[in-house]
Design a protein around this motif. Structure first.
Motif, PDB file in Angstrom:
ATOM      1  N   GLU A  48      21.909 -33.877 -10.936  1.00  0.00           N
ATOM      2  CA  GLU A  48      21.338 -32.560 -11.222  1.00  0.00           C
ATOM      3  C   GLU A  48      21.833 -32.017 -12.560  1.00  0.00           C
ATOM      4  N   ILE A  49      23.133 -32.137 -12.820  1.00  0.00           N
ATOM      5  CA  ILE A  49      23.704 -31.626 -14.067  1.00  0.00           C
ATOM      6  C   ILE A  49      23.122 -32.371 -15.265  1.00  0.00           C
ATOM      7  N   ALA A  50      23.052 -33.707 -15.163  1.00  0.00           N
ATOM      8  CA  ALA A  50      22.500 -34.503 -16.259  1.00  0.00           C
ATOM      9  C   ALA A  50      21.044 -34.132 -16.526  1.00  0.00           C
ATOM     10  N   LEU A  51      20.301 -33.949 -15.443  1.00  0.00           N
ATOM     11  CA  LEU A  51      18.879 -33.595 -15.579  1.00  0.00           C
ATOM     12  C   LEU A  51      18.721 -32.215 -16.214  1.00  0.00           C
ATOM     13  N   ILE A  52      19.466 -31.244 -15.708  1.00  0.00           N
ATOM     14  CA  ILE A  52      19.354 -29.874 -16.227  1.00  0.00           C
ATOM     15  C   ILE A  52      19.754 -29.809 -17.692  1.00  0.00           C
ATOM     16  N   GLU A  53      20.851 -30.492 -18.059  1.00  0.00           N
ATOM     17  CA  GLU A  53      21.288 -30.472 -19.464  1.00  0.00           C
ATOM     18  C   GLU A  53      20.221 -31.055 -20.377  1.00  0.00           C
ATOM     19  N   ASN A  54      19.652 -32.183 -19.966  1.00  0.00           N
ATOM     20  CA  ASN A  54      18.630 -32.835 -20.795  1.00  0.00           C
ATOM     21  C   ASN A  54      17.373 -31.988 -20.910  1.00  0.00           C
ATOM     22  N   ILE A  55      16.987 -31.333 -19.810  1.00  0.00           N
ATOM     23  CA  ILE A  55      15.790 -30.481 -19.843  1.00  0.00           C
ATOM     24  C   ILE A  55      16.023 -29.287 -20.769  1.00  0.00           C
ATOM     25  N   GLU A  58      15.742 -30.360 -24.143  1.00  0.00           N
ATOM     26  CA  GLU A  58      14.445 -31.012 -24.394  1.00  0.00           C
ATOM     27  C   GLU A  58      14.648 -32.437 -24.901  1.00  0.00           C
ATOM     28  N   ASP A  59      15.639 -33.132 -24.291  1.00  0.00           N
ATOM     29  CA  ASP A  59      15.965 -34.495 -24.712  1.00  0.00           C
ATOM     30  C   ASP A  59      15.191 -35.566 -23.954  1.00  0.00           C
ATOM     31  N   LEU A  60      14.644 -35.226 -22.788  1.00  0.00           N
ATOM     32  CA  LEU A  60      13.954 -36.225 -21.975  1.00  0.00           C
ATOM     33  C   LEU A  60      12.502 -36.354 -22.397  1.00  0.00           C
ATOM     34  N   ASN A  61      11.988 -37.598 -22.398  1.00  0.00           N
ATOM     35  CA  ASN A  61      10.543 -37.749 -22.575  1.00  0.00           C
ATOM     36  C   ASN A  61       9.880 -37.497 -21.222  1.00  0.00           C
ATOM     37  N   ALA A  88       9.969 -37.113 -15.188  1.00  0.00           N
ATOM     38  CA  ALA A  88       9.262 -37.334 -13.924  1.00  0.00           C
ATOM     39  C   ALA A  88      10.067 -38.256 -12.999  1.00  0.00           C
ATOM     40  N   LEU A  89      10.675 -39.298 -13.567  1.00  0.00           N
ATOM     41  CA  LEU A  89      11.486 -40.231 -12.771  1.00  0.00           C
ATOM     42  C   LEU A  89      12.716 -39.538 -12.188  1.00  0.00           C
ATOM     43  N   ALA A  90      13.300 -38.622 -12.954  1.00  0.00           N
ATOM     44  CA  ALA A  90      14.467 -37.882 -12.464  1.00  0.00           C
ATOM     45  C   ALA A  90      14.086 -36.988 -11.283  1.00  0.00           C
ATOM     46  N   TYR A  91      12.940 -36.310 -11.385  1.00  0.00           N
ATOM     47  CA  TYR A  91      12.464 -35.487 -10.269  1.00  0.00           C
ATOM     48  C   TYR A  91      12.222 -36.360  -9.038  1.00  0.00           C
ATOM     49  N   GLN A  92      11.586 -37.507  -9.276  1.00  0.00           N
ATOM     50  CA  GLN A  92      11.273 -38.418  -8.171  1.00  0.00           C
ATOM     51  C   GLN A  92      12.549 -38.872  -7.465  1.00  0.00           C
ATOM     52  N   ARG A  93      13.585 -39.147  -8.251  1.00  0.00           N
ATOM     53  CA  ARG A  93      14.825 -39.616  -7.643  1.00  0.00           C
ATOM     54  C   ARG A  93      15.489 -38.520  -6.808  1.00  0.00           C
ATOM     55  N   LEU A  94      15.484 -37.294  -7.312  1.00  0.00           N
ATOM     56  CA  LEU A  94      16.064 -36.193  -6.548  1.00  0.00           C
ATOM     57  C   LEU A  94      15.336 -36.008  -5.213  1.00  0.00           C
ATOM     58  N   LYS A 120      16.184 -25.663  -8.797  1.00  0.00           N
ATOM     59  CA  LYS A 120      17.386 -26.156  -9.478  1.00  0.00           C
ATOM     60  C   LYS A 120      17.192 -26.251 -10.987  1.00  0.00           C
ATOM     61  N   VAL A 121      15.989 -26.609 -11.426  1.00  0.00           N
ATOM     62  CA  VAL A 121      15.746 -26.789 -12.869  1.00  0.00           C
ATOM     63  C   VAL A 121      15.003 -25.609 -13.489  1.00  0.00           C
ATOM     64  N   SER A 122      14.836 -24.538 -12.702  1.00  0.00           N
ATOM     65  CA  SER A 122      14.180 -23.307 -13.182  1.00  0.00           C
ATOM     66  C   SER A 122      12.764 -23.564 -13.691  1.00  0.00           C
ATOM     67  N   LYS A 123      12.005 -24.304 -12.895  1.00  0.00           N
ATOM     68  CA  LYS A 123      10.599 -24.541 -13.216  1.00  0.00           C
ATOM     69  C   LYS A 123       9.760 -24.242 -11.984  1.00  0.00           C
ATOM     70  N   SER A 124       8.451 -24.141 -12.183  1.00  0.00           N
ATOM     71  CA  SER A 124       7.573 -23.882 -11.047  1.00  0.00           C
ATOM     72  C   SER A 124       7.341 -25.177 -10.264  1.00  0.00           C
ATOM     73  N   ARG A 125       6.956 -25.016  -9.010  1.00  0.00           N
ATOM     74  CA  ARG A 125       6.659 -26.180  -8.176  1.00  0.00           C
ATOM     75  C   ARG A 125       5.488 -26.958  -8.764  1.00  0.00           C
ATOM     76  N   ALA A 126       4.500 -26.244  -9.320  1.00  0.00           N
ATOM     77  CA  ALA A 126       3.334 -26.896  -9.930  1.00  0.00           C
ATOM     78  C   ALA A 126       3.760 -27.755 -11.122  1.00  0.00           C
ATOM     79  N   ALA A 127       4.734 -27.275 -11.892  1.00  0.00           N
ATOM     80  CA  ALA A 127       5.221 -28.033 -13.061  1.00  0.00           C
ATOM     81  C   ALA A 127       5.871 -29.334 -12.616  1.00  0.00           C
ATOM     82  N   ILE A 128       6.618 -29.289 -11.515  1.00  0.00           N
ATOM     83  CA  ILE A 128       7.251 -30.506 -10.984  1.00  0.00           C
ATOM     84  C   ILE A 128       6.181 -31.487 -10.509  1.00  0.00           C
ATOM     85  N   ALA A 129       5.190 -30.974  -9.772  1.00  0.00           N
ATOM     86  CA  ALA A 129       4.112 -31.827  -9.246  1.00  0.00           C
ATOM     87  C   ALA A 129       3.322 -32.465 -10.382  1.00  0.00           C
ATOM     88  N   ASN A 130       2.986 -31.676 -11.407  1.00  0.00           N
ATOM     89  CA  ASN A 130       2.223 -32.199 -12.549  1.00  0.00           C
ATOM     90  C   ASN A 130       3.019 -33.238 -13.313  1.00  0.00           C
TER      91      ASN A 130
END
Length: 309
Positions: free
Chosen positions: A136-143, A146-149, A154-160, A174-184
């Protein structure tokens, strides 16, 4: 008992004061008898609750193998390494202790750039986390940076969701985004693997990739992705292309079972009239069309019809 407490307090204060900037070992004074074990426990509690910055040899630190980020811009790393040569690593890495090394939780880009710069030691903060917290920390820091492509994200969300059994709305929180943004974001994982690789290598953009989701066939997706790259199509041009490709084909009306009978009649009338004749039939009704290509030919056809009377 009061004397022991005063001695403990004075000794700890003296030890902490003497030990600042000299490493964790120096925080424990050697001149306190009897209470040394107690003081060690107190200092240990302070370190665990409020981890302080210290320096580690860069050779003792390794990246997190489960870190979401896989691609690092070489030019950007070189630029950061030049800055580190001048000013050093300004922000400490967040690490945790493993068996015989320290694993990076956040700050792998700084670590890589420091290695390029030839730095021997880097500032770190040591903490202990669960594998889920590390992810979670690695994902949040990268987001945040804006370091992740888009595919890495998407792969990080899938793994969580899969490995840690989180729901999409929990990940979103956890990542301060909307549910629709995660799904998309996760929809991009439906793309052909070759197309995903092109997104990761920045050959096509996130917008191009989303436009390609209309196409279900993987080989077709890949061919169009190559066309986008080769012809440098914009996202808008790609969307227009997708609409053209996805248009339903016009279905030609099926010819009636006895169509050959009418075609045979057409040939016979063509020979008689000396011009092209078409029979348009619909069930028991229809019409005959006679073509002509000049006024003279029209007059000839009229004379032929009048002669039949």
């Amino acid at each position: 008992m009061a004397t022991n407490r005063n001695t403990l307090g004075k000794g700890l204060g003296k030890g902490l004061g003497k030990g600042l900037g000299k490493g964790l070992g120096s925080l424990i004074p050697e001149d306190i008898s009897g209470d040394n074990i107690v003081i060690k426990e107190v200092v240990k509690e302070i370190i665990v609750k409020e981890p302080s910055e210290m320096k580690l040899k860069i050779s003792a630190i390794e990246p997190n193998r489960e870190q979401p980020r896989r691609f690092f811009d070489e030019d950007a790393l070189i630029e950061l390494s030049e800055s580190i040569k001048q000013y050093g690593v300004l922000q400490p890495l967040l690490v945790q202790k493993k068996n015989d090394y320290f694993e990076i939780i956040a700050g792998e880009r700084r670590w890589r750039a420091a290695k390029l710069a030839g730095i021997k030691e880097v500032p770190v903060i040591i903490k202990d986390y669960t594998s889920q917290q590390v992810m979670e920390i690695a994902l949040i820091e990268n987001i945040q940076r804006e370091d992740l492509n888009p595919i890495e994200e998407a792969l990080a969300y899938q793994r969580l969701i899969k490995d840690y059994r989180l729901k999409q709305d929990e990940v979103a929180e956890k990542v301060s985004k909307s549910r629709a943004a995660i799904a998309n974001s996760m929809r991009l994982l439906k793309l052909d693997e070759r197309v995903q690789q092109m997104v990761m290598e920045d050959m096509i953009s996130n917008g191009h990739a989303r436009a390609l989701l209309i196409i279900e066939d993987g080989d077709k997706q890949y061919l169009i992705a190559q066309k986008i790259f080769d012809e440098k199509l914009s996202v808008r041009e790609t969307e227009k292309l997708m609409k053209e490709i996805n248009k339903p084909e016009k279905v030609k009306p099926a010819k009636p079972m006895n169509d050959f009978v009418y075609r045979d009649l057409e040939e016979k009338i063509n020979k008689i009239m000396g011009t092209k004749v078409s029979i348009k039939n619909k069930k028991e009704k229809g019409k005959i069309e006679i073509e002509y290509y000049s006024r003279e030919e029209l007059e000839r056809i009229i004379e032929m019809i009048e002669s039949i009377q």
